[in-house]
Every structure is written in C-alpha cells, then in structure tokens.
Write a protein that holds these residues in place. Structure first.
Motif, PDB file in Angstrom:
ATOM      1  N   SER A 194       0.605  -1.215   0.209  1.00  0.00           N
ATOM      2  CA  SER A 194      -0.400   0.162   0.326  1.00  0.00           C
ATOM      3  C   SER A 194       0.772   1.533   0.125  1.00  0.00           C
ATOM      4  CB  SER A 194      -0.814   0.031   0.991  1.00  0.00           C
ATOM      5  OG  SER A 194      -1.645   1.004   1.220  1.00  0.00           O
ATOM      6  N   LYS A 195       1.528   1.440   1.134  1.00  0.00           N
ATOM      7  CA  LYS A 195       2.836   2.244   0.662  1.00  0.00           C
ATOM      8  C   LYS A 195       3.590   2.756  -0.564  1.00  0.00           C
ATOM      9  CE  LYS A 195       4.345   2.418   5.299  1.00  0.00           C
ATOM     10  NZ  LYS A 195       5.448   2.798   6.410  1.00  0.00           N
ATOM     11  N   ARG A 253       2.640   1.540  -4.067  1.00  0.00           N
ATOM     12  CA  ARG A 253       1.594   1.705  -4.391  1.00  0.00           C
ATOM     13  C   ARG A 253       0.967   3.128  -4.314  1.00  0.00           C
ATOM     14  NH1 ARG A 253      -3.552  -2.476  -4.664  1.00  0.00           N
ATOM     15  NH2 ARG A 253      -3.797  -1.165  -6.363  1.00  0.00           N
ATOM     16  N   SER A 254       1.234   3.761  -2.997  1.00  0.00           N
ATOM     17  CA  SER A 254       0.372   5.266  -2.712  1.00  0.00           C
ATOM     18  C   SER A 254       2.225   6.418  -3.019  1.00  0.00           C
ATOM     19  CB  SER A 254       0.107   5.638  -1.725  1.00  0.00           C
ATOM     20  OG  SER A 254       0.866   5.907  -0.573  1.00  0.00           O
ATOM     21  N   GLY A 255       3.265   5.802  -3.106  1.00  0.00           N
ATOM     22  CA  GLY A 255       4.432   6.629  -3.459  1.00  0.00           C
ATOM     23  C   GLY A 255       4.866   6.469  -2.459  1.00  0.00           C
ATOM     24  N   VAL A 256       4.694   6.333  -1.300  1.00  0.00           N
ATOM     25  CA  VAL A 256       5.153   6.535  -0.074  1.00  0.00           C
ATOM     26  C   VAL A 256       6.719   6.150  -0.081  1.00  0.00           C
ATOM     27  CG1 VAL A 256       5.681   6.319   2.413  1.00  0.00           C
ATOM     28  CG2 VAL A 256       3.308   6.958   1.861  1.00  0.00           C
ATOM     29  N   THR A 257       6.769   5.332  -0.373  1.00  0.00           N
ATOM     30  CA  THR A 257       8.005   3.937  -0.169  1.00  0.00           C
ATOM     31  C   THR A 257       9.464   4.769  -1.365  1.00  0.00           C
ATOM     32  OG1 THR A 257       7.192   2.203  -0.024  1.00  0.00           O
ATOM     33  CG2 THR A 257       9.165   1.948  -0.670  1.00  0.00           C
ATOM     34  N   PHE A 258       8.988   4.731  -2.611  1.00  0.00           N
ATOM     35  CA  PHE A 258       9.420   5.344  -3.454  1.00  0.00           C
ATOM     36  C   PHE A 258       9.697   7.398  -3.805  1.00  0.00           C
ATOM     37  CE2 PHE A 258       9.270   0.811  -4.398  1.00  0.00           C
ATOM     38  CZ  PHE A 258      10.577   0.849  -3.257  1.00  0.00           C
ATOM     39  N   GLY A 259       9.252   7.642  -3.236  1.00  0.00           N
ATOM     40  CA  GLY A 259       8.450   9.211  -3.545  1.00  0.00           C
ATOM     41  C   GLY A 259       8.035   9.352  -4.977  1.00  0.00           C
ATOM     42  N   PRO A 282       3.635   4.661  -8.579  1.00  0.00           N
ATOM     43  CA  PRO A 282       4.077   4.276  -9.618  1.00  0.00           C
ATOM     44  C   PRO A 282       3.461   3.720 -11.426  1.00  0.00           C
ATOM     45  CG  PRO A 282       3.119   2.584  -8.439  1.00  0.00           C
ATOM     46  CD  PRO A 282       2.796   3.908  -7.706  1.00  0.00           C
ATOM     47  N   LEU A 283       4.059   3.554 -12.121  1.00  0.00           N
ATOM     48  CA  LEU A 283       2.570   3.624 -13.566  1.00  0.00           C
ATOM     49  C   LEU A 283       2.144   2.780 -13.382  1.00  0.00           C
ATOM     50  CD1 LEU A 283       2.271   5.030 -16.326  1.00  0.00           C
ATOM     51  CD2 LEU A 283       4.267   3.356 -17.028  1.00  0.00           C
ATOM     52  N   LEU A 284       2.388   1.833 -12.980  1.00  0.00           N
ATOM     53  CA  LEU A 284       1.466   0.595 -13.005  1.00  0.00           C
ATOM     54  C   LEU A 284       1.003  -0.267 -11.838  1.00  0.00           C
ATOM     55  CD1 LEU A 284       4.294  -1.916 -15.395  1.00  0.00           C
ATOM     56  CD2 LEU A 284       2.386  -0.171 -16.168  1.00  0.00           C
ATOM     57  N   ASN A 285      -0.350  -0.013 -11.468  1.00  0.00           N
ATOM     58  CA  ASN A 285      -0.624  -0.456 -10.091  1.00  0.00           C
ATOM     59  C   ASN A 285      -0.641   0.778  -9.735  1.00  0.00           C
ATOM     60  OD1 ASN A 285      -1.765  -3.071 -11.277  1.00  0.00           O
ATOM     61  ND2 ASN A 285      -0.137  -4.155 -10.608  1.00  0.00           N
ATOM     62  N   PRO A 286      -1.032   1.985  -9.428  1.00  0.00           N
ATOM     63  CA  PRO A 286      -0.947   2.690  -9.071  1.00  0.00           C
ATOM     64  C   PRO A 286      -2.127   2.808  -7.763  1.00  0.00           C
ATOM     65  CG  PRO A 286      -1.632   3.898 -10.645  1.00  0.00           C
ATOM     66  CD  PRO A 286      -0.915   2.308 -10.650  1.00  0.00           C
ATOM     67  N   LEU A 287      -2.287   3.774  -6.349  1.00  0.00           N
ATOM     68  CA  LEU A 287      -4.019   3.037  -5.825  1.00  0.00           C
ATOM     69  C   LEU A 287      -4.854   4.517  -6.667  1.00  0.00           C
ATOM     70  CD1 LEU A 287      -2.682   3.498  -2.238  1.00  0.00           C
ATOM     71  CD2 LEU A 287      -3.818   1.643  -2.598  1.00  0.00           C
TER      72      LEU A 287
END
Length: 74
Positions: free
Chosen positions: A57-58, A60-66, A69-74
């Motif tokens: 979840s983190k 896919r929401s952009g938290v982990t890598f800042g 993601p292009l594929l499978n975002p939240l």
C-alpha cells in the motif's frame, strides 16, 4: 496485462499488425521481451502477509519510493 496495455501496445507500428494475424509475432512474446529489457524487480522478505500488504500500500501510494508507480498505483 498492464505492461502490454500501457507500454507495449502504444509502441507498435502499423506494419506489426499483419504479423499478429499470421502468428509471426505474439503480444505475450513482445511483453516478455519488453519486461526483460526494460524493467527490473525488487522484493523484500517480510514476516507476515499483513506486513506485506502494508508495504504494498505504501509503495502503490508513492510513499516508499517518493513517487506513485506507473503500473498499479492506488
């Protein structure tokens, strides 16, 4: 399917279409080649499925890598 839809199909040429009809090329093959040449995978070992879902979840929401993601975002 996301890789094919978002990354492979948009880059097909008009000249590729008849080659699909004859079976000379297949979308699955092009997708596997694209993944092999252009993408990389990362993984982490966690203790529980709950922890894995939380981490997913983190990411896919952009938290982990800042960034999301292009594929499978939240």
């Amino acid at each position: 399917m996301y890789v094919a839809n978002r990354l492979v199909i948009p880059n097909l040429k008009q000249s590729d279409l008849p080659r699909f009809a004859t079976g000379e090329i297949k979308l699955d093959t092009l997708t596997k080649e694209y993944i092999s040449k252009n993408l990389e995978f990362q993984y982490i070992v966690v203790e529980s499925s709950e922890e894995a879902y939380r981490l997913e979840s983190k990411a896919r929401s952009g938290v982990t890598f800042g960034q999301s993601p292009l594929l499978n975002p939240l």
